[in-house]
Each structure stands twice: as C-alpha cells, then as structure tokens.
Design an enzyme around this catalytic site. Sequence first.
Site, PDB file in Angstrom:
ATOM      1  N   GLU A 260       9.354  21.197   2.386  1.00 19.38           N
ATOM      2  CA  GLU A 260       8.782  21.640   1.110  1.00 19.38           C
ATOM      3  C   GLU A 260       9.407  22.972   0.733  1.00 19.38           C
ATOM      4  O   GLU A 260       9.536  23.832   1.605  1.00 19.38           O
ATOM      5  CB  GLU A 260       7.263  21.774   1.234  1.00 19.38           C
ATOM      6  CG  GLU A 260       6.582  20.428   1.488  1.00 19.38           C
ATOM      7  CD  GLU A 260       5.054  20.504   1.503  1.00 19.38           C
ATOM      8  OE1 GLU A 260       4.491  21.574   1.208  1.00 19.38           O
ATOM      9  OE2 GLU A 260       4.436  19.479   1.798  1.00 19.38           O
ATOM     10  N   HIS A 278       2.358  19.064  -3.396  1.00 16.61           N
ATOM     11  CA  HIS A 278       1.359  19.662  -2.498  1.00 16.61           C
ATOM     12  C   HIS A 278       0.231  20.352  -3.287  1.00 16.61           C
ATOM     13  O   HIS A 278       0.000  21.556  -3.131  1.00 16.61           O
ATOM     14  CB  HIS A 278       2.025  20.666  -1.539  1.00 16.61           C
ATOM     15  CG  HIS A 278       1.199  20.920  -0.307  1.00 16.61           C
ATOM     16  ND1 HIS A 278       1.741  21.221   0.910  1.00 16.61           N
ATOM     17  CD2 HIS A 278      -0.146  20.918  -0.099  1.00 16.61           C
ATOM     18  CE1 HIS A 278       0.781  21.401   1.804  1.00 16.61           C
ATOM     19  NE2 HIS A 278      -0.373  21.217   1.203  1.00 16.61           N
ATOM     20  N   GLY A 280      -2.952  19.009  -3.349  1.00 19.02           N
ATOM     21  CA  GLY A 280      -4.224  18.436  -2.889  1.00 19.02           C
ATOM     22  C   GLY A 280      -5.386  19.406  -3.004  1.00 19.02           C
ATOM     23  O   GLY A 280      -6.498  19.039  -3.387  1.00 19.02           O
TER      24      GLY A 280
HETATM   25  P1  NAD Z   1     -10.542  17.419  10.014  1.00 23.60           P
HETATM   26  O1  NAD Z   1     -10.118  18.242  11.169  1.00 23.60           O
HETATM   27  O2  NAD Z   1     -11.956  17.477   9.555  1.00 23.60           O
HETATM   28  O3  NAD Z   1     -10.180  15.882  10.278  1.00 23.60           O
HETATM   29  C1  NAD Z   1      -9.010  15.456  10.894  1.00 23.60           C
HETATM   30  C2  NAD Z   1      -9.370  14.213  11.706  1.00 23.60           C
HETATM   31  O4  NAD Z   1      -8.160  13.673  12.244  1.00 23.60           O
HETATM   32  C3  NAD Z   1     -10.299  14.502  12.886  1.00 23.60           C
HETATM   33  O5  NAD Z   1     -11.447  13.671  12.832  1.00 23.60           O
HETATM   34  C4  NAD Z   1      -9.443  14.164  14.102  1.00 23.60           C
HETATM   35  O6  NAD Z   1     -10.211  13.600  15.142  1.00 23.60           O
HETATM   36  C5  NAD Z   1      -8.472  13.163  13.518  1.00 23.60           C
HETATM   37  N1  NAD Z   1      -7.280  12.960  14.337  1.00 23.60           N
HETATM   38  C6  NAD Z   1      -6.659  13.821  15.193  1.00 23.60           C
HETATM   39  N2  NAD Z   1      -5.621  13.214  15.783  1.00 23.60           N
HETATM   40  C7  NAD Z   1      -5.557  11.957  15.291  1.00 23.60           C
HETATM   41  C8  NAD Z   1      -4.695  10.853  15.513  1.00 23.60           C
HETATM   42  N3  NAD Z   1      -3.688  10.916  16.391  1.00 23.60           N
HETATM   43  N4  NAD Z   1      -4.913   9.718  14.825  1.00 23.60           N
HETATM   44  C9  NAD Z   1      -5.945   9.615  13.962  1.00 23.60           C
HETATM   45  N5  NAD Z   1      -6.814  10.631  13.719  1.00 23.60           N
HETATM   46  C10 NAD Z   1      -6.609  11.782  14.376  1.00 23.60           C
HETATM   47  O7  NAD Z   1      -9.562  17.829   8.818  1.00 23.60           O
HETATM   48  P2  NAD Z   1      -9.767  17.548   7.243  1.00 23.60           P
HETATM   49  O8  NAD Z   1     -10.433  18.721   6.620  1.00 23.60           O
HETATM   50  O9  NAD Z   1     -10.337  16.194   7.055  1.00 23.60           O
HETATM   51  O10 NAD Z   1      -8.242  17.578   6.771  1.00 23.60           O
HETATM   52  C11 NAD Z   1      -7.328  16.566   7.177  1.00 23.60           C
HETATM   53  C12 NAD Z   1      -5.915  17.058   6.940  1.00 23.60           C
HETATM   54  O11 NAD Z   1      -5.668  17.150   5.527  1.00 23.60           O
HETATM   55  C13 NAD Z   1      -5.677  18.493   7.443  1.00 23.60           C
HETATM   56  O12 NAD Z   1      -5.268  18.481   8.765  1.00 23.60           O
HETATM   57  C14 NAD Z   1      -4.628  19.055   6.530  1.00 23.60           C
HETATM   58  O13 NAD Z   1      -3.385  18.953   7.161  1.00 23.60           O
HETATM   59  C15 NAD Z   1      -4.668  18.121   5.316  1.00 23.60           C
HETATM   60  N6  NAD Z   1      -4.930  18.842   4.079  1.00 23.60           N
HETATM   61  C16 NAD Z   1      -4.030  18.720   3.062  1.00 23.60           C
HETATM   62  C17 NAD Z   1      -4.237  19.401   1.866  1.00 23.60           C
HETATM   63  C18 NAD Z   1      -3.292  19.268   0.714  1.00 23.60           C
HETATM   64  O14 NAD Z   1      -3.197  20.190  -0.090  1.00 23.60           O
HETATM   65  N7  NAD Z   1      -2.600  18.161   0.552  1.00 23.60           N
HETATM   66  C19 NAD Z   1      -5.362  20.230   1.738  1.00 23.60           C
HETATM   67  C20 NAD Z   1      -6.277  20.297   2.802  1.00 23.60           C
HETATM   68  C21 NAD Z   1      -6.046  19.612   3.965  1.00 23.60           C
END
Ligand code: NAD
Length: 303
Positions: A260, A278, A280
Amino acid sequence: MKPKILITDKINETAIKEAEKFADVTLDFGASEDEITNEISDYDALIVRSGTKVTGKIIAASDLKVIGRAGVGLDNIDLESAKEKGIAVVNAPESLTIAVTELTFGLMISLMRNIVIGDKSLREKKWDRHKFMGSELYAKTLGIVGFGRIGREVSDRANAFGMKVLTFDPYVTVEDARESNAVLVPEISELLKNSDIVSVHAPLTPKTKHLINNEKLKLMKNSAVLINIARGGLVDTKALIDALKAGEIAGAALDVFETEPLGESPLLEMDNVVLTPHIGASSAEAQVIAGTIVVEKIRGILG
Ligand code: NAD
C-alpha cells in the site's frame, strides 16, 4: 510540566482537542521515518493511525512512555522494540467495527450487483443493462474467516439478508458462532468449498500470512467471490490474480493490499474486481471514537 504528544497521522479534531486539555500536542502529519527519529526524543507519547511505520529506529531514538494507534491493527508498530523499551502500546479495537462491517456489505453488493462497473459504463454514456446481470445475497452462503468483533457483526447483518453463514476461527467455540447464527466449521477447507462469498476478518500474523493462497483459492467454487477488508498479507496477491485470470473464482473485492499504496497492478484492469484504498475504518463516526478512545487511554498512562 505537561506531557508532550506527537501526532504523525491525521486524527479527528475532537480527539486532538481532548489531548490538548492535558498535554502539549504537536501535529506533524505525514512525517518520514527520519523526521520522526530526529524529533521523537522530546515526546512522552506518539499517536499514529496506519500511515506511520513506528520502526525500531524511531523507538530506539525515543523516550516514549506510550504509543497510541487510533485504530485497530498494530502491524505498523514494531511491538518487540516497544516491549524491550517498556513502552506501552494502546489502540482502539472496538471503535472501527461498525465502519468495517458496513463497508464489507458495500463491497459485497458492489461486486455481486456490478455497481462499480455499471456506474463506469454509464459515465461512458453507455446503457448496457443486459451486461450487468448480478446475483442476490439472499440464500447464499457466506464464509467468514475470523469470527472476532467484525466477523460477528458481519454475521449478524448477513442473517438479515437471509444468508447462511459458515465461519472458521480456531479460537472460538461452536456456541460463540451460534450466538451470531453462524455454523463453525473445523477446517478452513470446508468453508472455502461451501461458500458463495468468502470474507476474511482475521488479523495478519506470521501464522496467517498468505492464509488464502493458491491451494485455498482452488478449493473455492468457480462462482464464488473473495472479500478482503482485513489485511493485504492474508491473501497471496499473485495467487489471487492467477485464480481470477483462470476463472477459478468469479471475483474479488479488496480494501487492503500487500503493498500500500497499491500502485500498478493487474487488478486495476479487471472488471470482476472492486477496489477501495483501505477505507474500511474511514467513517466520520469511527474516527471520532478511535481518536478519543486512544487519547483517553494515553491520559490514563501519562497521568
Ligand atoms: P478481532 O481480534 O476481534 O478478531 C479477529 C479474529 O480472527 C479472532 O476471533 C481470532 O480468533 C481470529 N483468527 C486468528 N487467527 C485466525 C486464523 N488463522 N484463521 C481464522 N481466524 C483467525 O479483530 P476485529 O476487530 O474483528 O478485526 C479483524 C481484522 O480487521 C483486524 O485484524 C484488522 O487487521 C482488520 N481491520 C481492517 C480495517 C480496514 O480499514 N480495512 C479496519 C479495522 C480492522
């Protein structure tokens, strides 16, 4: 003496005003690694979003007590170096959930109903209604990889669309999944084989890098689409491009990329791909909450 806070990515005005109530705040949006390294020794706290890479070099030059990430992902912060120096790292994981969840459906419907290419075609003064036959979400199977905060909210809304939800997450229970009306599957392969839409919501860690690779893409239905709004590194971009070109999957919607900004990419030429830069977390509401939560946590640490 008031503590000093340096902010190097644009955060919400309300949050900056909150910080100014207890600290001397310097704004240096978009500063480079070298610029931050040169100035950082004067500050007690550094606040960033995803733009600034808080490298070992910056941390080594600092006397920081806390680094605040106004958002969720901490992959732009060298956590090992911070830990070694005893610097606290705080974020606001709860603040962006709704924004990301809603954009997931924005991407999903854009892709399934050809909104983006339909718009592009109309702007080219064409009226190609027959070209843009889409598919409904209703009665489709959504596979959610990662059933955390965002995954669960996505599941709740998918239920409202009349979708069936499968989820794969090694760290949640069948009961956790059931609470959001999703069926937990024990293997990711089962989810990939049976979903019409696969949406990735896991964190990027050394274990999850290229979680969706060549072999995994081959398990998906030819008619299925992939959505990645989590982190670019979760999907092997080259494998995804190959799968799209070969018709192994029908489309993709991506908000995040391995590199990015994205720059030149074959993805830009593909009509069955929807791309956003990006964004989100980029809702006005989420930014206010993310900034103020992080500033509150920093106030708690700096006293
Ligand atoms: P979270 O920590 O609440 O949830 C992540 C989940 O993924 C957890 O339940 C965890 O157990 C699971 N996990 C871990 N390893 C795994 C695997 N190998 N296979 C399947 N599941 C697995 O996080 P969240 O708040 O739900 O956010 C999720 C992701 O979204 C973040 O990690 C972040 O990278 C991304 N995000 C992106 C934006 C964006 O602007 N696009 C904004 C916020 C978050």
